[in-house]
Design a protein around this motif. Structure first.
Motif, PDB file in Angstrom:
ATOM      1  N   SER A 222      26.609  42.839  41.134  1.00 12.02           N
ATOM      2  CA  SER A 222      28.047  43.115  41.679  1.00 12.02           C
ATOM      3  C   SER A 222      27.968  41.911  41.544  1.00 12.02           C
ATOM      4  O   SER A 222      29.332  41.661  42.869  1.00 12.02           O
TER       5      SER A 222
ATOM      6  N   GLN B 298      29.646  37.773  42.311  1.00 13.53           N
ATOM      7  CA  GLN B 298      30.849  36.961  41.184  1.00 13.53           C
ATOM      8  C   GLN B 298      30.218  35.378  41.539  1.00 13.53           C
ATOM      9  O   GLN B 298      30.782  35.233  42.793  1.00 13.53           O
TER      10      GLN B 298
ATOM     11  N   VAL C   1      28.506  43.105  31.287  1.00 12.96           N
ATOM     12  CA  VAL C   1      29.214  43.307  32.230  1.00 12.96           C
ATOM     13  C   VAL C   1      31.042  44.254  31.723  1.00 12.96           C
ATOM     14  O   VAL C   1      31.735  44.548  31.903  1.00 12.96           O
TER      15      VAL C   1
ATOM     16  N   ALA D  47      33.820  41.827  30.122  1.00 12.47           N
ATOM     17  CA  ALA D  47      34.737  41.671  30.837  1.00 12.47           C
ATOM     18  C   ALA D  47      35.154  40.971  29.550  1.00 12.47           C
ATOM     19  O   ALA D  47      36.235  40.646  29.824  1.00 12.47           O
TER      20      ALA D  47
ATOM     21  N   ASN E 257      38.191  38.980  31.518  1.00 10.69           N
ATOM     22  CA  ASN E 257      39.075  39.736  32.798  1.00 10.69           C
ATOM     23  C   ASN E 257      38.357  39.493  33.694  1.00 10.69           C
ATOM     24  O   ASN E 257      37.422  39.694  34.192  1.00 10.69           O
TER      25      ASN E 257
ATOM     26  N   GLU F  67      38.997  39.526  37.511  1.00  8.45           N
ATOM     27  CA  GLU F  67      37.605  40.327  38.785  1.00  8.45           C
ATOM     28  C   GLU F  67      36.684  41.479  37.846  1.00  8.45           C
ATOM     29  O   GLU F  67      35.964  41.004  39.287  1.00  8.45           O
ATOM     30  N   ARG F  68      36.244  41.273  36.844  1.00  3.36           N
ATOM     31  CA  ARG F  68      34.851  41.854  35.983  1.00  3.36           C
ATOM     32  C   ARG F  68      33.934  41.280  35.870  1.00  3.36           C
ATOM     33  O   ARG F  68      32.783  41.319  36.353  1.00  3.36           O
ATOM     34  N   CYS F  69      34.283  39.731  35.481  1.00  4.40           N
ATOM     35  CA  CYS F  69      33.303  38.412  35.374  1.00  4.40           C
ATOM     36  C   CYS F  69      32.485  38.350  36.647  1.00  4.40           C
ATOM     37  O   CYS F  69      32.916  38.599  37.584  1.00  4.40           O
TER      38      CYS F  69
ATOM     39  N   VAL G 288      32.112  42.483  43.169  1.00  4.55           N
ATOM     40  CA  VAL G 288      33.175  42.963  42.191  1.00  4.55           C
ATOM     41  C   VAL G 288      32.753  44.493  41.700  1.00  4.55           C
ATOM     42  O   VAL G 288      31.279  44.799  42.772  1.00  4.55           O
TER      43      VAL G 288
END
Length: 490
Positions: A404, A406, A435, A437, A457, A459-461, A490
């Protein structure tokens, strides 16, 4: 006894290698796929130094046992020779000694090497023993195997059993089938009439191993005092390498089949070390072993710098992209925290199993850890660096924490992307993102069939670098990671 042991191992290897070509379920490769990897030529082209060294050492110790045990084409020739003897009128005396045709052997080896270097792979494949057997097994044995399976499936279905299922039997290539037929016929004629003619005149692997076997520690020897010159050994030698008049065995052509030992009733032939070796031969052997050892050591060192795909195509090294913000390890909270606490002991660099961490060359952060992905990527399950840091620059984290955190985000470089530059489908980055992303979308929104390109993405990477490391584009990846000054959750 030695002959029976050799036959047992040869039968086992031949059966298992053949089953690798026949198996349409894919189950056997997990167990016996290594048998294909220990074939001499595939190992050389893959730069598999360990296997090549093993086969070289095996030959230098035991002679050409590779040709009579491991090589499937060699064992197939033995089967053909055995069948040929059944059709001969003089069944007991099928073979005779013939001098080595050295110019042909080394000429074919030269042609083979030139074909490999020049890129004429089709010509090289025609001469390669393992390739030849593969064509025969795939075009002859596999259809018979599949038809037998379909026949069993037919009867099983009518008996109410579904233990077998039908498979499609089809001709993959006419040209390959014709070459396989020609190869099979030539081998059958040569082996049926003269035994190992192919191995000792055409086969490039046989020539290389034959040269090495001249210096083998164990070899077939004849004791003149016990020999009554009955010629049974020479007339049962498939390699035609026993000169009974001179009481000599040509070690470069002998495949150590042990037939001669089995036939000699006077105990004049044995598989042993030479008792009396001329001084000049000793010196030659010593020089050869010295050179071989040096080449072996050099090969091991060079293997770490492999630059070729199978030894043929050039692989260009990946280069580190110019990042506006460097990437620092998860657990370091950010660049500022790392800079303030890190003592540059490089303990984290030494324990990194994925070769992601390396000392920074930036004067402001000299020797402190920095991340780069041209050799590997930061796996989500690895927390080694956070476990060993003695200064708190990289704080301890769990595997759940790491997934989680980043540390950066992926950026797509359009000019390097293979679907756009080469017109080929890729999607490597999306497939390997841990993940999820990255998604592949059509490059042209109006055309669903246009080449697909990656969309990140942000926000997800988490910035692990799997996409950058596994991107096939060279020298710069089509997707790379930009670091974050401060890490995020994240």
């Amino acid at each position: 006894m030695l002959r029976k042991i050799r036959l047992a191992f040869a039968t086992l290897c031949f059966a298992l290698i053949t089953l690798l070509f026949l198996d349409f379920t894919g189950m056997l490769h997990g167990w016996f796929g290594w048998l294909a990897k220990i074939q001499f030529l595939p190992a050389v082209l893959a730069l598999n130094v360990g296997v090549v060294l093993f086969l070289v050492i095996l030959t230098l110790i035991c002679g050409r046992v590779y040709c009579s045990v491991i090589c499937p084409l060699g064992v197939l020739q033995d089967v053909m020779a055995w069948i040929g003897r059944k059709f001969k009128k003089r069944k007991k005396l099928p073979y005779s000694y013939s001098p080595a045709i050295s110019w042909l052997r080394y000429g074919m080896l030269g042609i083979f090497i030139i074909a490999l270097v020049a890129g004429f792979s089709s010509l090289a494949a025609l001469l390669a023993p393992y390739s030849s057997y593969g064509r025969i097994a795939n075009n002859f044995f596999q259809p018979l195997w599949q038809w037998s399976n379909n026949l069993l499936a037919y009867f099983a279905e009518r008996a109410g059993s579904y233990a077998f299922y039908e498979t499609d039997v089809w001709l993959k290539s006419w040209s390959t089938f014709i070459i396989a037929v020609a190869t099979f016929v030539v081998l059958a004629v040569l082996a049926g009439r003269n035994g190992r003619t192919y191995c000792n005149t055409i086969c490039p692997v046989g020539t290389v191993l034959g040269f090495l076997s001249r210096y083998s520690f164990f070899r077939i020897m004849i004791e003149p005092d016990k020999c009554n010159e009955c010629s049974l050994c020479a007339r049962n030698c498939k390699a035609a390498c026993i000169d009974i008049k001179e009481h000599k065995v040509d070690a470069s052509r002998c495949v150590t089949c042990m037939n001669c030992i089995d036939k000699c009733s006077h105990g004049a032939i044995s598989y042993t070390t030479p008792k009396k070796v001329p001084k000049q031969m000793n010196e030659t052997r010593r020089r050869f072993f010295t050179v071989t050892a040096l080449v072996a050591v050099n090969s091991v060192l060079k293997a770490q710098k492999k630059k070729g795909d199978g030894g043929l195509a050039t692989i260009e090294d990946k280069k580190i992209p110019e990042r506006s913000t460097p990437i620092v390890p998860p657990g370091s909270l950010g660049i500022r925290h790392l800079t303030q606490h890190c003592t540059a002991c490089q303990l984290c660099v030494s324990v990194c199993p994925n070769q992601v961490l390396r000392p920074s060359a930036d004067l402001m952060k000299l020797m402190q850890p920095e991340m780069a992905y041209e050799r590997g990527y930061c796996r989500p399950e690895c927390t080694k660096c956070s476990e060993v840091c003695p200064a708190g620059a990289i704080r301890p984290i769990t595997k759940a924490d790491k997934s989680s955190i980043q540390i950066g985000h992926a950026v797509w470089a359009k000019k390097n992307c293979i679907p756009l530059t080469d017109g080929m489908e890729c999607g490597n980055c999306a497939r390997h993102c841990p993940v999820a992303a990255i998604q592949m979308v059509p490059s042209s929104p109006e055309d669903e069939n246009s080449p697909k390109i990656p969309v990140v993405n942000v926000e997800r990477c988490i910035g692990c670098g799997a996409c950058e490391n596994l991107c096939p584009a060279r020298p710069f990846s089509a997707i790379y990671v930009e670091g974050h000054e401060r890490h995020r959750i994240v």
